[in-house]
Design a protein around this motif. Structure first.
Motif, PDB file in Angstrom:
ATOM      1  N   LEU A  42      37.115  44.931  42.657  1.00 31.13           N
ATOM      2  CA  LEU A  42      37.469  46.249  43.179  1.00 31.13           C
ATOM      3  C   LEU A  42      37.568  46.253  44.701  1.00 31.13           C
ATOM      4  N   THR A  43      38.344  47.196  45.184  1.00 34.12           N
ATOM      5  CA  THR A  43      38.381  47.512  46.606  1.00 34.12           C
ATOM      6  C   THR A  43      37.794  48.911  46.748  1.00 34.12           C
ATOM      7  N   VAL A  44      36.771  49.049  47.577  1.00 29.41           N
ATOM      8  CA  VAL A  44      36.106  50.335  47.755  1.00 29.41           C
ATOM      9  C   VAL A  44      36.251  50.777  49.206  1.00 29.41           C
ATOM     10  N   HIS A  83      38.051  56.697  45.766  1.00 30.81           N
ATOM     11  CA  HIS A  83      37.807  55.740  46.839  1.00 30.81           C
ATOM     12  C   HIS A  83      37.917  54.291  46.359  1.00 30.81           C
ATOM     13  N   VAL A  84      38.264  54.103  45.080  1.00 29.39           N
ATOM     14  CA  VAL A  84      38.291  52.765  44.479  1.00 29.39           C
ATOM     15  C   VAL A  84      39.717  52.397  44.089  1.00 29.39           C
ATOM     16  N   VAL A  85      40.126  51.207  44.516  1.00 25.92           N
ATOM     17  CA  VAL A  85      41.434  50.670  44.167  1.00 25.92           C
ATOM     18  C   VAL A  85      41.178  49.419  43.321  1.00 25.92           C
ATOM     19  N   PRO A  86      41.798  49.335  42.142  1.00 29.70           N
ATOM     20  CA  PRO A  86      41.626  48.133  41.323  1.00 29.70           C
ATOM     21  C   PRO A  86      42.142  46.885  42.053  1.00 29.70           C
ATOM     22  N   GLY A  87      41.421  45.804  41.915  1.00 30.97           N
ATOM     23  CA  GLY A  87      41.792  44.550  42.561  1.00 30.97           C
ATOM     24  C   GLY A  87      41.127  44.423  43.912  1.00 30.97           C
ATOM     25  N   THR A  88      40.882  43.197  44.328  1.00 24.77           N
ATOM     26  CA  THR A  88      40.295  42.937  45.633  1.00 24.77           C
ATOM     27  C   THR A  88      41.425  42.878  46.645  1.00 24.77           C
ATOM     28  N   LYS A  89      41.476  43.873  47.520  1.00 28.35           N
ATOM     29  CA  LYS A  89      42.560  43.974  48.499  1.00 28.35           C
ATOM     30  C   LYS A  89      41.989  44.003  49.908  1.00 28.35           C
TER      31      LYS A  89
END
Length: 177
Positions: A42-44, A83-89
């Motif tokens: 996740l990207t937070v 505030h959370v985007v799936p995937g590590t970005k």
């Protein structure tokens, strides 16, 4: 995490970095398991305690703790998953990823999106048309990445019209008056 370095999961990294209000909201919302899952990926966008305090004051609460106490677990979950985007970005991925990013929060049957401007750092525009700046990017966690933001992002479908105006007083000063 190449080379065996362990940072801790997203919740542990947030705790080490003093995100007290965020973690209180995460615990009340019942989504801690999402941030501690080993393979979360996740990207937070993590608002600072000061950011939570600012939103609390704008909405008429004494402080961030009072706001977290007053809001329902459901509303906190909606706010936090926005505030959370799936995937590590990482920041470089956000710069090449386009002007919008889908979040983990769905509204009206579809994933909500954050608008990003990456021409000078990373600036995020939320549902109340307020902007938040990434103040510290690329804070590593074993199960994703954290970007520290200076404002709580407000999703659609949580606040009423008056609260939405209060959350962006610069744009809606006449309305809040």
């Amino acid at each position: 995490c190449g080379g065996g370095t362990s940072y801790g999961n997203i919740a542990e990294v947030a705790q080490k970095n003093g995100f007290t209000a965020l973690l209180a909201a995460v615990n009340k919302a019942g989504i801690a398991g999402t941030l501690t899952a080993p393979n979360a990926n996740l990207t937070v966008f993590a608002p600072t305690d000061a950011a939570f305090g600012t939103l609390a004051t704008q909405l008429g609460f004494a402080n961030a703790g009072a706001m977290v106490t007053a809001l329902s677990a459901s509303d906190l979950s909606k706010i936090l998953t926005y505030h959370v985007v799936p995937g590590t970005k990482y920041a470089a991925d956000l710069k090449t990823g386009g002007a919008t990013q889908s979040t983990a929060y769905s509204f009206g049957g579809a994933a909500t999106k954050l608008s990003l401007n990456t021409s000078n750092g990373v600036v995020i525009t939320d549902a109340v048309l307020a902007t938040s700046n990434v103040s510290t990017a690329d804070v590593n966690a074993d199960n994703g990445v954290i970007h520290v933001v200076n404002k709580v992002l407000v999703p659609p479908g949580v606040l009423n019209v008056v609260q939405m105006a209060q959350a962006n007083p610069g744009t809606f000063s006449s309305l809040t008056g």
